[in-house]
Design an enzyme around this catalytic site. Structure first.
Site, short mmCIF file in Angstrom:
data_model
loop_
_atom_site.label_atom_id
_atom_site.label_comp_id
_atom_site.label_asym_id
_atom_site.label_seq_id
_atom_site.Cartn_x
_atom_site.Cartn_y
_atom_site.Cartn_z
N ASN A 112 0.75 2.49 9.06
CA ASN A 112 1.86 3.05 9.84
C ASN A 112 2.27 2.10 10.96
OD1 ASN A 112 1.38 5.13 8.12
ND2 ASN A 112 0.42 6.45 9.66
N VAL A 113 3.57 2.02 11.18
CA VAL A 113 4.12 1.13 12.20
C VAL A 113 4.54 1.93 13.44
CG1 VAL A 113 4.89 -0.55 10.48
CG2 VAL A 113 6.46 1.28 11.19
N ASP A 114 4.17 3.23 13.50
CA ASP A 114 4.69 4.15 14.52
C ASP A 114 3.91 4.16 15.84
OD1 ASP A 114 3.48 6.86 12.40
OD2 ASP A 114 2.38 5.68 13.90
N HIS A 129 0.48 -3.20 8.54
CA HIS A 129 1.91 -3.46 8.24
C HIS A 129 2.72 -3.68 9.51
CE1 HIS A 129 1.52 -1.26 4.09
NE2 HIS A 129 1.05 -2.48 4.05
N CYS A 137 6.66 -14.18 14.97
CA CYS A 137 7.17 -15.43 14.40
C CYS A 137 6.38 -15.72 13.13
CB CYS A 137 6.97 -16.57 15.40
SG CYS A 137 7.43 -18.17 14.72
N CYS A 140 4.72 -19.63 13.53
CA CYS A 140 3.51 -19.93 14.31
C CYS A 140 2.61 -18.69 14.50
CB CYS A 140 3.88 -20.52 15.67
SG CYS A 140 4.60 -19.32 16.80
N GLY A 197 -3.95 10.46 4.21
CA GLY A 197 -2.49 10.49 4.18
C GLY A 197 -1.83 9.27 3.58
N THR A 198 -2.42 8.73 2.50
CA THR A 198 -1.77 7.62 1.81
C THR A 198 -1.77 7.85 0.30
OG1 THR A 198 -1.75 5.23 1.42
CG2 THR A 198 -3.91 6.24 1.76
N SER A 199 -0.70 7.41 -0.37
CA SER A 199 -0.63 7.54 -1.83
C SER A 199 -1.47 6.45 -2.50
CB SER A 199 0.83 7.42 -2.28
OG SER A 199 1.37 6.17 -1.85
N1 APR Z 1 -1.40 15.66 5.15
C1 APR Z 1 -1.99 15.02 4.10
N2 APR Z 1 -1.31 14.26 3.19
C2 APR Z 1 0.03 14.18 3.37
C3 APR Z 1 0.71 14.85 4.42
C4 APR Z 1 -0.07 15.62 5.35
N3 APR Z 1 0.48 16.25 6.37
N4 APR Z 1 2.04 14.56 4.31
C5 APR Z 1 2.17 13.75 3.22
N5 APR Z 1 0.96 13.52 2.66
C6 APR Z 1 0.63 12.65 1.52
C7 APR Z 1 1.71 12.55 0.45
O1 APR Z 1 1.52 13.57 -0.51
C8 APR Z 1 1.43 11.15 -0.13
O2 APR Z 1 0.40 11.21 -1.12
O3 APR Z 1 0.53 11.35 2.07
C9 APR Z 1 0.89 10.37 1.08
C10 APR Z 1 1.90 9.41 1.70
O4 APR Z 1 2.11 8.38 0.77
P1 APR Z 1 3.34 7.37 0.95
O5 APR Z 1 4.55 8.11 1.30
O6 APR Z 1 3.36 6.50 -0.25
O7 APR Z 1 2.94 6.53 2.27
P2 APR Z 1 1.95 5.28 2.38
O8 APR Z 1 0.82 5.40 1.42
O9 APR Z 1 1.62 5.11 3.79
O10 APR Z 1 2.93 4.08 1.90
C11 APR Z 1 2.42 2.78 1.96
O11 APR Z 1 4.58 1.84 1.52
O12 APR Z 1 6.78 2.22 1.87
C12 APR Z 1 5.75 1.39 2.20
O13 APR Z 1 5.37 0.08 4.14
C13 APR Z 1 5.46 1.41 3.70
O14 APR Z 1 3.31 1.51 4.82
C14 APR Z 1 4.09 2.07 3.78
C15 APR Z 1 3.49 1.80 2.42
#
Ligand code: APR
Length: 270
Positions: A112-114, A129, A137, A140, A197-199
């Protein structure tokens, strides 16, 4: 649910070196859309995803045009960076900060960039990320706070004279080697990895749990725990030991609370 929460708390308190990996899913309860979830930005807007894939090349070919495009969204509905800067952390972010303060979580490696992990109180955060609050830059490697650089004349230039870009890593852009090496080192030395929380489909970040599973320190004790709204390739391929399916903003505070009571019981016994 409570059993698996207790198990995760047990595993965390029993761990020697735990780290956390996070993705956009942990920030949806802060009002920031994720990318590939049911309400994800890419799921809803394929054009936006296609434009995102062009961004790095645009910077390499014409940094002025890159900045024109990036600044053209400021104040509009698609000003994602602006929305991120205004967002507040949720109980999921705060639970991870609490686990760090307890001395259990050694590092949080986020896609996350937030900047919400720091806003929640986490101190040891790696931005795999990049972040929306910095410029970088690519020649460098220097990074600057966004308030340190004037955007009156575009593109803004680094001290080395090369054009600066947002620190955010765009698609097709290499991960800065300092962050990539540090994250891989943490993945190979941890004995517990909490993936939230990532796919888990975007590489090279998605390789970190596999590095941990393969890595060095006494793998038999290695634990990889997923907290996500749905199963991912880590679940399907058996890279994780177990998935706690649900919202990070609900599950992580429960885990942190259970871990805290375990630690205090331990202290009483001690
Ligand atoms: N709690 C748990 N899981 C959640 C929630 C929540 N509140 N909200 C969403 N999710 C799950 C979704 O179901 C999904 O499986 O979190 C996952 C988010 O996956 P992505 O949207 O693919 O995000 P991420 O894995 O961070 O993406 C990776 O892809 O688009 C680029 O640079 C961007 O850093 C990002 C990277």
């Amino acid at each position: 649910m409570q059993d698996v929460v207790e198990q995760a708390a047990n595993d965390l308190v029993g761990s020697r070196y735990a780290i956390v990996l996070t993705g956009a899913g942990i920030s949806t309860e802060s009002g920031l859309a994720d990318f590939r979830g049911p309400q994800g930005i890419w799921t809803r807007d394929k054009q936006a995803e296609a434009r995102a894939y062009q961004r790095y090349e645009m910077f390499l070919n014409d940094p002025g045009a890159y900045w024109e495009e990036m600044l053209s969204t400021v104040g509009t509905q698609s000003d994602f960076y602006g929305q991120m800067r205004k967002a507040e952390p949720n109980p999921g972010h705060r639970a991870l900060a609490r686990l760090e303060q307890m001395g259990i979580v050694k590092w949080t490696v986020t896609q996350n960039v937030d900047g919400l992990h720091e806003k929640a109180g986490s101190r040891r955060v790696m931005h795999y990320h990049g972040t929306v609050d910095k410029l970088r830059c690519i020649s460098c490697g220097l990074r600057f706070g966004i308030d340190e650089v004037s955007l009156e004349k575009l593109p803004p230039l680094c001290r080395c004279g090369k054009p600066l870009k947002y620190d955010v890593v765009h698609f097709k852009e290499p991960i800065p080697s300092d962050i990539m090496e540090a994250a891989e080192e943490e993945a190979s030395k941890c004995d517990l990895m909490l993936v939230c929380g990532t796919s888990a489909v975007v590489y090279p970040f998605a390789a970190l749990p596999r590095i941990a599973r393969r890595g060095g320190s006494g793998r038999s004790s290695m634990r990889i725990i997923e907290v996500n709204a749905e199963p991912t390739p880590l679940t399907h391929e058996g890279i994780c030991d177990y998935l706690i399916e649900g919202k990070t903003g609900e599950i992580l505070p429960a885990i942190a609370e259970a871990a805290a009571s375990r630690l205090s019981q331990g202290r009483k016994r001690g």
